[in-house]
Write an enzyme that holds these catalytic residues in place. Structure first.
Site, short mmCIF file in Angstrom:
data_model
loop_
_atom_site.label_atom_id
_atom_site.label_comp_id
_atom_site.label_asym_id
_atom_site.label_seq_id
_atom_site.Cartn_x
_atom_site.Cartn_y
_atom_site.Cartn_z
N LYS B 238 40.39 35.89 32.56
CA LYS B 238 41.30 36.09 31.44
C LYS B 238 41.69 34.75 30.84
O LYS B 238 41.91 33.78 31.58
CB LYS B 238 42.56 36.82 31.91
CG LYS B 238 42.29 38.21 32.46
CD LYS B 238 43.49 38.75 33.21
CE LYS B 238 43.14 40.05 33.89
NZ LYS B 238 44.19 40.46 34.85
N ASN B 291 46.03 45.05 41.88
CA ASN B 291 46.15 43.69 42.39
C ASN B 291 47.43 43.62 43.19
O ASN B 291 48.52 43.78 42.65
CB ASN B 291 46.19 42.67 41.25
CG ASN B 291 44.92 42.72 40.41
OD1 ASN B 291 44.95 42.88 39.22
ND2 ASN B 291 43.77 42.62 41.07
N ARG B 293 49.51 41.53 44.46
CA ARG B 293 50.10 40.18 44.50
C ARG B 293 50.76 39.92 43.15
O ARG B 293 50.65 40.74 42.24
CB ARG B 293 48.99 39.16 44.69
CG ARG B 293 47.87 39.39 43.66
CD ARG B 293 46.87 38.28 43.58
NE ARG B 293 45.64 38.72 42.95
CZ ARG B 293 45.40 38.73 41.65
NH1 ARG B 293 46.33 38.34 40.80
NH2 ARG B 293 44.25 39.14 41.17
#
Lengths: 166, 499
Positions: B238, B291, B293
């Site tokens: 990204k 994800n 985290r």
């Protein structure tokens, strides 16, 4: 003094006499406000402009807020000198391909003796967990390899040469 | 039980981000560092720091025992993994807990369930979270794949059951390509994850990548903090993110948010987490992965919701109750993040390691800088090349876009080549400006974002500058390297001295 300047393929003639600057024959108010080893602040017309110049092999890389431009500059004398050495005919300009960063040679995309186009991928170098394709800066014929797959190289290591056509 | 001292098992900007959150919560911090990082910015920012080995991550930042030993030696009571490195290794979470320390993140079980793609798909399907049509178990051979492919319809995507990041992934357009693609995907999966199982998904064309931020406490409360649009990607990396997404309105946000909350509940998730979805133009969405985290791009959510995600991670880890009512929060304004990386966009994004010789950090209204380096620091080949995250907030998308452009104009980084020019081009590029883009954006617009072309006026200014520079050098002045400013200072100092 007259300077021939090339900025990313655009040509300018800049003449400096005393405190006056002419660009392609038009006079332009221009002064250096500060210059610390190429990190310059200039007043151009009524604009205040920061440009940093870092030398590279061909000339300079100019940076303005992260916008980069490749620049060459030469005087009449430089040009004559260059013509003279070129006429001396010792070395033909070649496309020496050097590692742009330290990394690991993963694989070759071409073989020795192959004809390549400008911009064609030549070799894959792995750095920072990314595969980076090294492209040919010139069209020509691939010369002998200086490295082999699996080899770790330093920045600036000669990978191989592309001998320009003609 | 409040946390007293947190060890941050990371480096760079995220370590500094976590240290800042700890300081604001009154918690002491311990940094860890490899030998090459002994004077890195995150080490300078922490209260204490412990060396954990040579530069290669596999010998330092990825060595679980060394990190736990560092926590023990400094008396830390908790470990924050950041993102990357050990953040999504269930074995690390297990080891931290086994050592009697608090792991700031979800349980090892939740991580494992979400890390194993086919198990995650099975669980999500059961929880009523829409998944991309395809199989929920690994397939033994090309025949089984063909059978599944005919059911979901070509084109299909073969994916590694054991992991993500583009490894072991193949798009298959028709039955004739299937056998060889299956072989390739399986062998790549085996090489990358030590597990060659692959499964089939329908290949979703031109989707947007939209993710939902979650917070879950240990008391069973789960809320979502809306979405982030992350479709500006290059090779699954990204580069620009924004919140809210230009295509998500409040109805879709509620639907996606609720699906993400169900996903978290299905694995008893605790802490901050993100559920990634593929979204189609009509608003149909599919679970991609979770994800487990804190995400790189968490600041844009913090700005539009006014909620500090990292401080909440710390509070949740200490057992605090999430006292935010889902119905009372909604995004306000618009935020954009540009990941400023030390890579050369004009040269196929090749890494540009080096020493930062100049760093002018943008500031002013609505600008946030989550940085990982300062002047004099080195960007090392060994680690993530991200220098900083430049984040802006403004009242609406157009204002945010213009604010980012302004901030990028103020920024000056020398010593390494960065993605700055790429970001500036994205901000004015018409497809991005319209908001109507998908994950093919960079592949489609490509060259227009990465060249070195300079317009005539700017080129002329550069030409004058270099000629003046040459002229100054040539006039061989004894004070060639001395700036006029310097000499003025000298004069002033002399004058002052005379008084």
């Amino acid at each position: 003094m007259k300077y021939q300047v090339d900025v990313e393929g655009r040509q300018f003639e800049v003449e400096i006499k005393g405190d006056t600057v002419w660009v392609d024959g038009a006079s332009t108010p221009a002064t250096i406000l500060t210059n610390a080893n190429g990190a310059m602040v200039l007043r151009l017309n009524n604009r205040t402009v920061s440009i940093a110049f870092v030398p590279n092999e061909e000339g300079w890389v100019a940076s303005r807020s992260g916008d980069l431009a490749h620049v060459t500059v030469e005087t009449e004398r430089d040009r004559l000198l260059r013509k003279f050495t070129a006429a001396g005919g010792s070395s033909k300009a070649s496309g020496a391909i050097k590692a742009p960063m330290p990394g690991l040679v993963l694989r070759m995309l071409v073989h020795e003796g192959e004809k390549v186009q400008k911009g064609q991928g030549l070799l894959v170098l792995e750095a920072m967990k990314m595969e980076n394709e090294i492209k040919s800066p010139v069209g020509g014929v691939v010369g002998p390899f200086g490295v082999e797959p699996g080899q770790a190289v330093e920045k600036g290591t000669l990978l191989f040469e592309v001998l320009p056509e003609g | 039980m409040a946390l007293q001292k947190v060890l941050i098992a990371n480096r760079g900007e995220i370590a500094i981000r976590i240290i800042r959150a700890c300081q604001e919560e009154g918690i002491k911090t311990v940094a860890v560092y490899s030998t090459i990082d002994s004077n890195a910015a995150h080490v300078r920012a922490a209260d204490e720091a412990v060396e954990i080995g040579p530069p290669a991550p596999s010998e330092s930042y990825l060595v679980i025992e060394k990190i736990i030993a560092a926590a023990r030696a400094t008396g830390a009571d908790a470990i924050h993994p950041g993102y990357g490195f050990l953040a999504e290794r269930a074995a690390f979470a297990d080891a931290v807990v086994a050592a009697g320390l608090i792991f700031i993140g979800p349980s090892a079980e939740a991580m494992t369930s979400m890390g194993e793609k086919t198990e995650a798909r099975t669980r999500m399907k059961a929880a009523g979270v829409p998944i991309v049509p395809g199989t929920t178990e690994a397939l033994p051979d090309a025949d089984a794949v063909l059978c599944a492919a005919n059911e979901v319809g070509f084109p299909i995507m073969l994916k590694a059951a054991a992991g993500g990041g583009g490894k072991g992934m193949r798009v298959v357009r028709g039955p004739d390509e299937l056998a060889s693609s299956f072989e390739q995907a399986a062998s790549e999966a085996l090489k990358s994850f030590g597990d060659g199982s692959v499964y089939v998904e329908r290949f979703v064309e031109h989707p947007r990548h939209v993710e939902i931020q979650l917070l879950a406490d240990t008391h069973g409360n789960v809320i979502h903090l809306g979405e982030r649009e992350c479709s500006v990607q290059r090779r699954h990396q990204k580069l620009v993110e924004e919140a809210p997404s230009p295509i998500v309105e409040s109805g879709l946000r509620r639907k996606m948010g609720e699906a993400a909350v169900r996903a978290a509940r299905a694995v008893d998730y605790v802490g901050a987490g993100t559920v990634e979805f593929l979204v189609l133009p009509g608003g149909e969405f599919f679970f991609l992965e979770m994800n487990t985290r804190v995400q790189v791009e968490h600041p844009i959510t913090e700005l539009v919701y006014g909620i500090d995600i990292v401080r909440w991670q710390l509070r949740i880890a200490a057992g605090a109750k999430l006292d935010i009512d889902q119905d009372s929060i909604e995004p306000s304004g618009h935020a954009i993040e540009c990941r400023i990386i030390a890579e050369d966009p004009a040269n196929n994004f090749v890494p540009s390691p080096g020493t930062i010789t100049q760093l002018k950090i943008p500031s002013g209204p609505g600008v946030r800088w989550d940085g990982g380096v300062e002047i004099g620091d080195r960007v090392e080949l060994f680690y993530d090349p991200m220098i900083a995250k430049l984040v802006v907030w403004a009242e609406d998308r157009e204002s945010a876009r213009h604010r980012m452009l302004r901030a990028l104009g103020e920024m000056e980084i020398r010593g390494v080549t960065t993605s700055q020019s790429f970001h500036r081009k994205v901000m004015v590029e018409e497809t991005f400006a319209s908001g109507d883009y998908d994950i093919e954006y960079i592949a489609t617009v490509g060259d227009a974002l990465t060249g070195n072309e300079v317009d005539e006026d700017r080129a002329r200014e550069v030409a004058v500058a270099i000629a003046l520079f040459r002229h100054q050098q040539a006039s061989g002045s004894d004070d060639g390297a001395v700036t006029r400013d310097d000499s003025d200072w000298v004069k002033l100092a002399r004058r002052e001295g005379l008084r």
